[in-house]
Design a protein around this motif. Structure first.
Motif, PDB file in Angstrom:
ATOM      1  N   GLY A 343       6.595 -32.069  14.886  1.00  0.00           N
ATOM      2  CA  GLY A 343       6.487 -32.649  16.213  1.00  0.00           C
ATOM      3  C   GLY A 343       5.469 -33.767  16.297  1.00  0.00           C
ATOM      4  O   GLY A 343       4.862 -34.001  17.357  1.00  0.00           O
ATOM      5  N   LYS A 344       5.291 -34.510  15.202  1.00  0.00           N
ATOM      6  CA  LYS A 344       4.285 -35.576  15.151  1.00  0.00           C
ATOM      7  C   LYS A 344       4.924 -36.937  14.892  1.00  0.00           C
ATOM      8  O   LYS A 344       4.359 -37.794  14.230  1.00  0.00           O
ATOM      9  CB  LYS A 344       3.259 -35.273  14.062  1.00  0.00           C
ATOM     10  CG  LYS A 344       2.484 -33.977  14.285  1.00  0.00           C
ATOM     11  CD  LYS A 344       1.502 -33.721  13.144  1.00  0.00           C
ATOM     12  CE  LYS A 344       0.723 -32.427  13.374  1.00  0.00           C
ATOM     13  NZ  LYS A 344      -0.210 -32.155  12.249  1.00  0.00           N
ATOM     14  N   ALA A 345       6.105 -37.144  15.474  1.00  0.00           N
ATOM     15  CA  ALA A 345       6.826 -38.401  15.241  1.00  0.00           C
ATOM     16  C   ALA A 345       6.017 -39.614  15.672  1.00  0.00           C
ATOM     17  O   ALA A 345       6.084 -40.685  15.044  1.00  0.00           O
ATOM     18  CB  ALA A 345       8.172 -38.379  15.976  1.00  0.00           C
ATOM     19  N   SER A 346       5.235 -39.487  16.735  1.00  0.00           N
ATOM     20  CA  SER A 346       4.465 -40.622  17.255  1.00  0.00           C
ATOM     21  C   SER A 346       3.366 -41.068  16.299  1.00  0.00           C
ATOM     22  O   SER A 346       2.844 -42.177  16.428  1.00  0.00           O
ATOM     23  CB  SER A 346       3.842 -40.256  18.602  1.00  0.00           C
ATOM     24  OG  SER A 346       2.936 -39.177  18.460  1.00  0.00           O
ATOM     25  N   LYS A 347       3.020 -40.231  15.341  1.00  0.00           N
ATOM     26  CA  LYS A 347       1.938 -40.559  14.407  1.00  0.00           C
ATOM     27  C   LYS A 347       2.442 -41.170  13.099  1.00  0.00           C
ATOM     28  O   LYS A 347       1.647 -41.509  12.222  1.00  0.00           O
ATOM     29  CB  LYS A 347       1.112 -39.307  14.097  1.00  0.00           C
ATOM     30  CG  LYS A 347       0.376 -38.762  15.317  1.00  0.00           C
ATOM     31  CD  LYS A 347      -0.524 -37.588  14.939  1.00  0.00           C
ATOM     32  CE  LYS A 347      -1.309 -37.102  16.159  1.00  0.00           C
ATOM     33  NZ  LYS A 347      -2.224 -35.984  15.813  1.00  0.00           N
ATOM     34  N   ILE A 348       3.754 -41.319  12.962  1.00  0.00           N
ATOM     35  CA  ILE A 348       4.297 -41.898  11.731  1.00  0.00           C
ATOM     36  C   ILE A 348       4.078 -43.405  11.748  1.00  0.00           C
ATOM     37  O   ILE A 348       4.518 -44.090  12.678  1.00  0.00           O
ATOM     38  CB  ILE A 348       5.810 -41.597  11.604  1.00  0.00           C
ATOM     39  CG1 ILE A 348       6.042 -40.083  11.551  1.00  0.00           C
ATOM     40  CG2 ILE A 348       6.381 -42.259  10.352  1.00  0.00           C
ATOM     41  CD1 ILE A 348       7.513 -39.696  11.535  1.00  0.00           C
ATOM     42  N   PRO A 349       3.407 -43.985  10.755  1.00  0.00           N
ATOM     43  CA  PRO A 349       3.177 -45.432  10.716  1.00  0.00           C
ATOM     44  C   PRO A 349       4.495 -46.207  10.697  1.00  0.00           C
ATOM     45  O   PRO A 349       5.497 -45.743  10.145  1.00  0.00           O
ATOM     46  CB  PRO A 349       2.400 -45.637   9.408  1.00  0.00           C
ATOM     47  CG  PRO A 349       1.771 -44.309   9.126  1.00  0.00           C
ATOM     48  CD  PRO A 349       2.759 -43.292   9.621  1.00  0.00           C
ATOM     49  N   ALA A 350       4.486 -47.397  11.296  1.00  0.00           N
ATOM     50  CA  ALA A 350       5.713 -48.196  11.413  1.00  0.00           C
ATOM     51  C   ALA A 350       6.303 -48.545  10.046  1.00  0.00           C
ATOM     52  O   ALA A 350       7.529 -48.660   9.900  1.00  0.00           O
ATOM     53  CB  ALA A 350       5.419 -49.475  12.197  1.00  0.00           C
ATOM     54  N   ARG A 351       5.445 -48.710   9.022  1.00  0.00           N
ATOM     55  CA  ARG A 351       5.952 -49.137   7.710  1.00  0.00           C
ATOM     56  C   ARG A 351       6.866 -48.087   7.080  1.00  0.00           C
ATOM     57  O   ARG A 351       7.701 -48.428   6.230  1.00  0.00           O
ATOM     58  CB  ARG A 351       4.804 -49.446   6.753  1.00  0.00           C
ATOM     59  CG  ARG A 351       3.982 -48.230   6.338  1.00  0.00           C
ATOM     60  CD  ARG A 351       2.823 -48.621   5.435  1.00  0.00           C
ATOM     61  NE  ARG A 351       2.057 -47.470   4.936  1.00  0.00           N
ATOM     62  CZ  ARG A 351       1.102 -46.842   5.605  1.00  0.00           C
ATOM     63  NH1 ARG A 351       0.801 -47.275   6.844  1.00  0.00           N
ATOM     64  NH2 ARG A 351       0.462 -45.826   5.095  1.00  0.00           N
ATOM     65  N   VAL A 352       6.723 -46.835   7.501  1.00  0.00           N
ATOM     66  CA  VAL A 352       7.481 -45.768   6.846  1.00  0.00           C
ATOM     67  C   VAL A 352       8.968 -45.948   7.072  1.00  0.00           C
ATOM     68  O   VAL A 352       9.780 -45.811   6.146  1.00  0.00           O
ATOM     69  CB  VAL A 352       7.021 -44.390   7.359  1.00  0.00           C
ATOM     70  CG1 VAL A 352       7.922 -43.273   6.824  1.00  0.00           C
ATOM     71  CG2 VAL A 352       5.570 -44.145   6.963  1.00  0.00           C
TER      72      VAL A 352
END
Length: 362
Positions: A343-352
């Motif tokens: 439930g931590k989708a908002s913390k995934i860096p954009a580059r991923v």
């Protein structure tokens, strides 16, 4: 002090006048070490004395500085056995004797190159302790440190720790790891009852038949300080200091070149009980440009802790920096998948997202 030594040695020769008998010679002193072993202000001397020509052991003796015969704290000829050299007729010691300084929260030990190392492990608040360190002619890779400390209640020097120290055998012989064996490996023993021949056989057996996953690994103060210093420099943006500090994590030198990471990184820097510490060091190695070392360590973290999401990100970034997209992409996908599950989708860096499809995201 010389007078004290003479009085102790005189006591050891059992100077009883026997008519017509030659005077007994004082034992040869091979080693004399000042110490404060009793946890108070008193001072002692630790002696290693040569045995007679037909004996198979040296003699270990501990006595107060102001010694009389009845004051001798320890006198044993079983602790320091001698073994025949494979290459000459000379005898070689199995255990060397050291007196090490007790310090709060840490222990000093002796590595296979006979150099001191300090590990983060509570031991004694005050006083010195005695280390018997194995020395085998055909083994320069590892040794055992047997640490004895004085128990005021029993009035005995009791075995408190058994440590195995391992060096890198492929490169510069530097210390890789310090592992702690259970004291029950040798039984509950005192220095007075310690049999060196018997202990060596048990230690060799323990080295061969250790538990799955190995014994408990201790962290050196050097390694702990390395991460703390590296993190501080990284957070300050001091790139010069950061790169210099992280270069100190590598083994090898200019004359021999760097060691292969596979020969030491996991052994030196992966700690089962501290996977977060190992992950952080893997991340810093990658940020410093030591991608091969970073990959080696992070793969070890993931192999033992597959649930640790951030390790996949750090691993993927190091692969990406080496232009190894074939391995980077699956690692990015693993990271994203685990973050979504948590439930931590908002913390995934954009580059991923971009790199997960093989893009050129920065």
């Amino acid at each position: 002090m010389k007078r004290v030594l003479q009085s102790v040695l005189c006591a050891l020769t059992c100077c009883v006048a026997v008519p017509g008998s030659p005077a007994l010679a004082a034992p040869q002193v091979l080693k004399e070490i000042p110490a404060s072993l009793l946890g108070d202000a008193s001072r002692q001397k630790v002696f290693v004395l040569a045995g007679d020509a037909d004996e198979v052991s040296n003699r270990l003796l501990i006595a107060p500085e102001q010694a009389r015969n009845e004051d001798i704290l320890l006198d044993t000829s079983k602790a320091l056995p001698l073994i025949k050299s494979q290459y000459s007729s000379a005898l070689q010691g199995v255990f060397s004797v050291h007196v090490l300084k007790g310090r709060p929260g840490v222990m000093t030990v002796i590595d296979p190159q006979a150099e001191e190392a300090v590990v983060k492990q509570p031991f004694f608040e005050e006083g010195d302790y005695i280390a018997l360190v194995t020395s085998e002619e055909d083994n320069a890779v590892y040794n055992f440190n047997l640490l004895f400390a004085f128990n005021r209640g029993s009035k005995q020097f009791e075995l408190k720790h058994i440590l195995q120290l391992v060096n890198n055998e492929y490169c510069d012989r530097s210390l890789i790891s310090v592992a702690e064996l259970p004291v029950r490996t040798l039984g509950s023993i005192t220095l007075a009852s310690f049999d060196g021949f018997e202990a060596l056989e048990k230690l060799r057996a323990a080295n061969i038949s250790g538990p799955q996953g190995g014994y408990k690994k201790l962290m050196t103060v050097y390694s702990a300080d390395l991460l703390d210093t590296g993190l501080a420099a990284y957070r300050k943006g001091d790139s010069s200091s950061f790169k210099r500090v992280m270069s100190e994590a590598l083994m090898g030198d200019d004359s021999h070149g760097a060691c292969s990471p596979a020969s030491y990184i996991t052994g030196k820097y992966y700690f089962r009980q501290h996977p977060g510490w190992s992950n952080d060091l893997g991340f810093l190695l990658g940020e410093a440009g030591y991608y091969v070392e970073s990959i080696e360590l992070l793969n070890a973290v993931i192999a033992h802790n597959p649930e640790r999401a951030v390790a996949y990100l750090n691993l993927a970034d190091s692969y990406w920096a080496m232009n190894d997209k074939e391995r980077a992409v699956p690692a990015y996908k693993q990271y994203a998948s685990r973050m979504l599950e948590a439930g931590k989708a908002s913390k995934i860096p954009a580059r991923v997202a971009e790199r997960s499809v093989g893009g050129s995201g920065s």
